[in-house]
Design a protein around this motif. Structure first.
Motif, PDB file in Angstrom:
ATOM      1  N   ASP A  88       0.840  -1.200   0.000  1.00  0.00           N
ATOM      2  CA  ASP A  88       0.000   0.000   0.000  1.00  0.00           C
ATOM      3  C   ASP A  88       0.878   1.255   0.000  1.00  0.00           C
ATOM      4  N   ARG A  89       1.985   1.194   0.727  1.00  0.00           N
ATOM      5  CA  ARG A  89       2.925   2.322   0.729  1.00  0.00           C
ATOM      6  C   ARG A  89       3.565   2.492  -0.643  1.00  0.00           C
ATOM      7  N   PHE A  90       3.904   1.373  -1.301  1.00  0.00           N
ATOM      8  CA  PHE A  90       4.431   1.453  -2.664  1.00  0.00           C
ATOM      9  C   PHE A  90       3.452   2.198  -3.567  1.00  0.00           C
ATOM     10  N   ASN A  91       2.170   1.848  -3.447  1.00  0.00           N
ATOM     11  CA  ASN A  91       1.132   2.473  -4.274  1.00  0.00           C
ATOM     12  C   ASN A  91       1.056   3.975  -4.038  1.00  0.00           C
ATOM     13  N   ARG A  92       1.141   4.376  -2.779  1.00  0.00           N
ATOM     14  CA  ARG A  92       1.042   5.803  -2.447  1.00  0.00           C
ATOM     15  C   ARG A  92       2.237   6.586  -2.967  1.00  0.00           C
ATOM     16  N   GLU A  93       3.415   5.952  -2.959  1.00  0.00           N
ATOM     17  CA  GLU A  93       4.640   6.676  -3.296  1.00  0.00           C
ATOM     18  C   GLU A  93       4.931   6.701  -4.789  1.00  0.00           C
ATOM     19  N   SER A  94       4.342   5.789  -5.567  1.00  0.00           N
ATOM     20  CA  SER A  94       4.663   5.703  -6.991  1.00  0.00           C
ATOM     21  C   SER A  94       3.539   6.274  -7.850  1.00  0.00           C
ATOM     22  N   ASN A  95       3.919   7.160  -8.772  1.00  0.00           N
ATOM     23  CA  ASN A  95       2.965   7.693  -9.745  1.00  0.00           C
ATOM     24  C   ASN A  95       3.054   6.944 -11.068  1.00  0.00           C
ATOM     25  N   VAL A  96       3.941   5.956 -11.128  1.00  0.00           N
ATOM     26  CA  VAL A  96       4.208   5.253 -12.390  1.00  0.00           C
ATOM     27  C   VAL A  96       3.686   3.820 -12.349  1.00  0.00           C
ATOM     28  N   MET A  97       3.966   3.122 -11.256  1.00  0.00           N
ATOM     29  CA  MET A  97       3.665   1.696 -11.182  1.00  0.00           C
ATOM     30  C   MET A  97       2.230   1.404 -10.733  1.00  0.00           C
ATOM     31  N   THR A  98       1.652   0.355 -11.323  1.00  0.00           N
ATOM     32  CA  THR A  98       0.402  -0.225 -10.864  1.00  0.00           C
ATOM     33  C   THR A  98       0.725  -1.582 -10.250  1.00  0.00           C
ATOM     34  N   TYR A  99       0.186  -1.863  -9.056  1.00  0.00           N
ATOM     35  CA  TYR A  99       0.538  -3.084  -8.334  1.00  0.00           C
ATOM     36  C   TYR A  99      -0.640  -4.062  -8.301  1.00  0.00           C
ATOM     37  N   ASN A 100      -0.335  -5.324  -8.608  1.00  0.00           N
ATOM     38  CA  ASN A 100      -1.294  -6.414  -8.472  1.00  0.00           C
ATOM     39  C   ASN A 100      -0.726  -7.409  -7.465  1.00  0.00           C
ATOM     40  N   THR A 101      -1.503  -7.716  -6.434  1.00  0.00           N
ATOM     41  CA  THR A 101      -0.973  -8.508  -5.325  1.00  0.00           C
ATOM     42  C   THR A 101      -1.855  -9.709  -5.013  1.00  0.00           C
ATOM     43  N   SER A 102      -1.200 -10.837  -4.736  1.00  0.00           N
ATOM     44  CA  SER A 102      -1.907 -12.039  -4.299  1.00  0.00           C
ATOM     45  C   SER A 102      -1.092 -12.698  -3.194  1.00  0.00           C
ATOM     46  N   ILE A 103      -1.701 -12.847  -2.018  1.00  0.00           N
ATOM     47  CA  ILE A 103      -1.021 -13.497  -0.889  1.00  0.00           C
ATOM     48  C   ILE A 103      -1.896 -14.645  -0.412  1.00  0.00           C
ATOM     49  N   ASN A 104      -1.429 -15.856  -0.640  1.00  0.00           N
ATOM     50  CA  ASN A 104      -2.215 -17.049  -0.326  1.00  0.00           C
ATOM     51  C   ASN A 104      -1.797 -17.612   1.027  1.00  0.00           C
ATOM     52  N   CYS A 105      -2.355 -17.019   2.087  1.00  0.00           N
ATOM     53  CA  CYS A 105      -2.098 -17.532   3.437  1.00  0.00           C
ATOM     54  C   CYS A 105      -3.173 -17.009   4.373  1.00  0.00           C
ATOM     55  N   ASP A 106      -3.263 -17.614   5.561  1.00  0.00           N
ATOM     56  CA  ASP A 106      -4.226 -17.173   6.556  1.00  0.00           C
ATOM     57  C   ASP A 106      -3.821 -15.812   7.115  1.00  0.00           C
ATOM     58  N   ASP A 107      -4.819 -15.008   7.452  1.00  0.00           N
ATOM     59  CA  ASP A 107      -4.535 -13.694   8.041  1.00  0.00           C
ATOM     60  C   ASP A 107      -3.794 -13.815   9.365  1.00  0.00           C
ATOM     61  N   GLU A 108      -4.025 -14.902  10.069  1.00  0.00           N
ATOM     62  CA  GLU A 108      -3.438 -15.074  11.401  1.00  0.00           C
ATOM     63  C   GLU A 108      -2.097 -15.821  11.368  1.00  0.00           C
ATOM     64  N   LEU A 109      -1.582 -16.095  10.182  1.00  0.00           N
ATOM     65  CA  LEU A 109      -0.324 -16.839  10.080  1.00  0.00           C
ATOM     66  C   LEU A 109       0.809 -16.117  10.803  1.00  0.00           C
ATOM     67  N   VAL A 110       1.547 -16.862  11.616  1.00  0.00           N
ATOM     68  CA  VAL A 110       2.670 -16.294  12.364  1.00  0.00           C
ATOM     69  C   VAL A 110       3.967 -16.893  11.845  1.00  0.00           C
ATOM     70  N   ILE A 111       4.894 -16.040  11.462  1.00  0.00           N
ATOM     71  CA  ILE A 111       6.225 -16.452  11.016  1.00  0.00           C
ATOM     72  C   ILE A 111       7.243 -15.714  11.874  1.00  0.00           C
ATOM     73  N   ASP A 112       8.363 -16.338  12.125  1.00  0.00           N
ATOM     74  CA  ASP A 112       9.428 -15.720  12.906  1.00  0.00           C
ATOM     75  C   ASP A 112       9.660 -14.272  12.461  1.00  0.00           C
ATOM     76  N   THR A 113       9.749 -13.363  13.427  1.00  0.00           N
ATOM     77  CA  THR A 113       9.849 -11.933  13.131  1.00  0.00           C
ATOM     78  C   THR A 113      11.060 -11.600  12.267  1.00  0.00           C
ATOM     79  N   THR A 114      12.202 -12.237  12.551  1.00  0.00           N
ATOM     80  CA  THR A 114      13.408 -11.967  11.774  1.00  0.00           C
ATOM     81  C   THR A 114      13.229 -12.371  10.321  1.00  0.00           C
ATOM     82  N   ILE A 115      12.603 -13.521  10.095  1.00  0.00           N
ATOM     83  CA  ILE A 115      12.347 -13.969   8.724  1.00  0.00           C
ATOM     84  C   ILE A 115      11.369 -13.029   8.033  1.00  0.00           C
ATOM     85  N   THR A 116      10.321 -12.620   8.745  1.00  0.00           N
ATOM     86  CA  THR A 116       9.330 -11.709   8.172  1.00  0.00           C
ATOM     87  C   THR A 116       9.970 -10.401   7.749  1.00  0.00           C
ATOM     88  N   ILE A 117      10.789  -9.821   8.620  1.00  0.00           N
ATOM     89  CA  ILE A 117      11.456  -8.553   8.297  1.00  0.00           C
ATOM     90  C   ILE A 117      12.379  -8.725   7.088  1.00  0.00           C
TER      91      ILE A 117
END
Length: 209
Positions: A88-117
């Motif tokens: 969403d931040r990419f979308n706000r900052e770019s006047n050129v790019m259009t973003y299409n996103t697909s994330i196939n996982c549960d909203d509550e999925l927990v992954i190690d913070t270091t890996i996520t970052i």
């Protein structure tokens, strides 16, 4: 250690080239306003408005730098929503790019913070490279989970490049972004596949459990 130092140098350069220069300009503006405020009220108001714009710009620059150092949304939102928040931040900052996103996982999925970052930084690096160099107009980001691995596909419709022959050149100060990308993925025991098919198409496979 070398890559960490280069990353620190990049951060210091970003702060110097944006925030420090804006604050220096603000000092000169305030001095100028002090000189003319009793002689030209209209010009003084204009300079004050310009100063407010510079302050807002500096705040946004600092927020972006802080976010890159530590994406706070990871702690608050979790893996999926942290990625959606970044895109969403990419979308706000770019006047050129259009973003299409697909994330196939549960909203509550927990992954190690270091890996996520690390995954957030990988996607951020891919996006920065595409925005700066691809000359494209569309980016597709697809994320899936298979057998305890996160699979990231990042694709743009730009001009592509010779990924497998792109290396960091200290003297020319080129190739740093891709070198950092490879290093981050390697440290996560992941792998990268790149295809140039009328644009750049990255497939990144990272074990998360």
């Amino acid at each position: 250690i070398d890559f960490i130092e280069l990353d620190r140098k990049r951060i210091s350069r970003d702060i110097h080239d944006s925030v420090v220069q804006n604050l220096t300009a603000l000092i000169h503006k305030q001095e100028f306003i002090s000189q003319i405020m009793n002689k030209d009220i209209t010009r003084s108001k204009l300079e004050i408005n310009n100063s407010v714009s510079l302050i807002k710009e500096s705040i946004n620059e600092l927020r972006n730098i802080i976010y890159e150092l530590r994406p706070m949304s990871v702690d608050d939102l979790g893996f999926k929503n942290a990625i959606l928040n970044m895109i969403d931040r990419f979308n706000r900052e770019s006047n050129v790019m259009t973003y299409n996103t697909s994330i196939n996982c549960d909203d509550e999925l927990v992954i190690d913070t270091t890996i996520t970052i690390s995954i957030l930084r990988i996607i951020n690096e891919l996006n920065s490279n595409a925005v700066k160099y691809s000359n494209g107009t569309e980016i597709a980001i697809n994320i899936d989970f298979k057998n305890n691995h996160v699979i990231i596909e990042f694709k743009d419709n730009g001009q592509g490049f010779d990924y497998y022959n792109t290396f960091y050149d200290r003297e020319k100060h080129s190739g740093f972004g891709m070198a950092m990308l490879k290093e981050r993925v390697s440290l996560l025991n992941g792998n990268i596949k790149y295809i140039n098919d009328g644009g750049s198409d990255f497939f990144i496979d990272i074990p998360v459990w």
